[in-house]
Design a protein around this motif. Structure first.
Motif, short mmCIF file in Angstrom:
data_model
loop_
_atom_site.label_atom_id
_atom_site.label_comp_id
_atom_site.label_asym_id
_atom_site.label_seq_id
_atom_site.Cartn_x
_atom_site.Cartn_y
_atom_site.Cartn_z
N VAL A 32 -8.44 -8.47 31.20
CA VAL A 32 -7.28 -8.09 30.74
C VAL A 32 -6.04 -8.68 31.10
O VAL A 32 -6.00 -8.64 32.40
CB VAL A 32 -7.01 -6.73 30.37
CG1 VAL A 32 -5.57 -6.18 29.92
CG2 VAL A 32 -8.02 -5.92 29.58
N SER A 33 -5.12 -9.41 30.60
CA SER A 33 -3.93 -10.09 31.35
C SER A 33 -3.33 -9.02 32.00
O SER A 33 -2.99 -7.99 31.54
CB SER A 33 -3.18 -10.83 30.43
OG SER A 33 -2.46 -10.22 29.58
N PRO A 34 -2.42 -9.54 33.01
CA PRO A 34 -1.34 -8.47 33.74
C PRO A 34 -0.61 -8.04 32.75
O PRO A 34 -0.20 -6.69 32.71
CB PRO A 34 -1.06 -9.43 34.67
CG PRO A 34 -1.67 -10.32 35.15
CD PRO A 34 -2.70 -10.66 33.62
N ARG A 48 -2.52 -5.38 30.65
CA ARG A 48 -2.64 -4.14 31.70
C ARG A 48 -1.48 -3.35 31.69
O ARG A 48 -1.36 -2.22 31.92
CB ARG A 48 -3.21 -4.67 32.95
CG ARG A 48 -3.51 -3.44 33.80
CD ARG A 48 -4.63 -4.00 34.98
NE ARG A 48 -5.79 -4.81 34.51
CZ ARG A 48 -6.70 -4.31 34.01
NH1 ARG A 48 -6.84 -2.95 33.79
NH2 ARG A 48 -7.79 -5.09 33.66
N GLU A 53 3.10 -5.26 37.44
CA GLU A 53 2.26 -6.03 36.56
C GLU A 53 2.80 -7.06 35.79
O GLU A 53 2.35 -8.31 35.43
CB GLU A 53 1.09 -5.21 36.02
CG GLU A 53 0.17 -4.56 36.79
CD GLU A 53 -0.55 -3.43 36.23
OE1 GLU A 53 -1.77 -3.27 36.51
OE2 GLU A 53 -0.01 -2.88 35.07
N TYR A 68 3.18 -10.44 37.30
CA TYR A 68 2.05 -11.20 37.76
C TYR A 68 1.78 -12.62 37.34
O TYR A 68 1.32 -13.09 37.89
CB TYR A 68 0.77 -10.30 37.75
CG TYR A 68 0.87 -9.20 38.74
CD1 TYR A 68 1.62 -9.23 39.85
CD2 TYR A 68 -0.04 -8.28 38.58
CE1 TYR A 68 1.78 -8.17 40.79
CE2 TYR A 68 0.00 -6.96 39.69
CZ TYR A 68 0.82 -7.13 40.57
OH TYR A 68 0.88 -6.14 41.51
N GLU A 69 2.04 -12.68 35.78
CA GLU A 69 2.04 -14.16 35.16
C GLU A 69 3.06 -14.82 35.40
O GLU A 69 3.52 -15.15 36.65
CB GLU A 69 1.58 -13.73 33.93
CG GLU A 69 0.31 -13.15 33.70
CD GLU A 69 -0.10 -12.99 32.06
OE1 GLU A 69 0.00 -13.73 31.39
OE2 GLU A 69 -0.41 -11.90 31.80
N SER A 99 6.52 -11.29 29.23
CA SER A 99 6.54 -10.29 30.61
C SER A 99 7.89 -9.60 30.32
O SER A 99 8.04 -8.50 30.68
CB SER A 99 6.58 -11.57 31.68
OG SER A 99 5.38 -12.08 31.81
#
Length: 197
Positions: free
Chosen positions: A67-69, A72, A102, A105-106, A113
């Protein structure tokens, strides 16, 4: 009053409590039974008041791999809302703080985001709002005031982010405005902190 649809069911946000009110609980129960693995089931179970089931589903959704940040963070926010409705405010706020981390994080500047972060701020505002009400009811007015101030700050951040993103849906902006408006009604809020759950 803001409203939205989840799993095809109309949901409105109560102006006083900032909690969701489901228009057709039976339809939502059916949807949850048909979609037990869908991560949105956590929110649906919570809105139905099935908090223990929602907590189990939320923890299971967080354990999923790959699962991507940002996703998540979304799942963690749903779990935090369950904790909030269970009255575990500090644990909920800890989960929301982790979710905020989180989201960065990307690519912390990506619209997804920033949108997730705005959602985290708004839900943390609602959690702190309920926590302030609980503290006031427990005879802790100074703590309640501080928590209320923090909730209003979070709500204003969420609204500003959503208005400036250019990608937020109209119902998300309306919900953020509703949260700010509720928290800004401090004079009415103080009278209600003791009498409403």
């Amino acid at each position: 009053m803001s409203s939205f649809q989840v799993a095809g069911v109309q949901v409105r946000i109560d102006d006083e409590t900032l909690r969701e009110v489901v228009s057709d609980p039976a339809a939502l129960v059916t949807w949850c039974a048909e979609n037990p693995s869908d991560p949105r089931t956590v929110a649906c179970l919570r809105m139905l008041g099935r908090l223990d089931e929602a907590a189990i589903a939320a923890r299971r959704a967080l354990e999923a791999t790959g699962v991507s940040p940002v996703m998540r963070a979304v799942r963690r926010t749903r779990y935090a809302q369950v904790l909030q409705w269970q009255g575990a405010f500090l644990a909920a706020e800890e989960q929301l703080d982790l979710a905020a981390e989180e989201t960065g994080y990307e690519d912390p500047t990506s619209p997804s985001s920033l949108s997730a972060l705005a959602s985290v701020f708004q839900h943390r505002a609602k959690c702190r709002f309920e926590h302030a009400r609980a503290e006031h009811a427990q005879g802790l007015p100074e703590a309640a005031e501080r928590r209320w101030d923090a909730a209003l700050e979070d709500a204003r951040w969420a609204l500003a982010m959503r208005e400036r993103l250019g990608v937020a849906a109209a119902d998300e902006i309306a919900s953020a405005r509703q949260t700010v408006a509720r928290l800004e009604r401090r004079d009415l809020a103080r009278g209600e902190l003791t009498g409403r759950g």
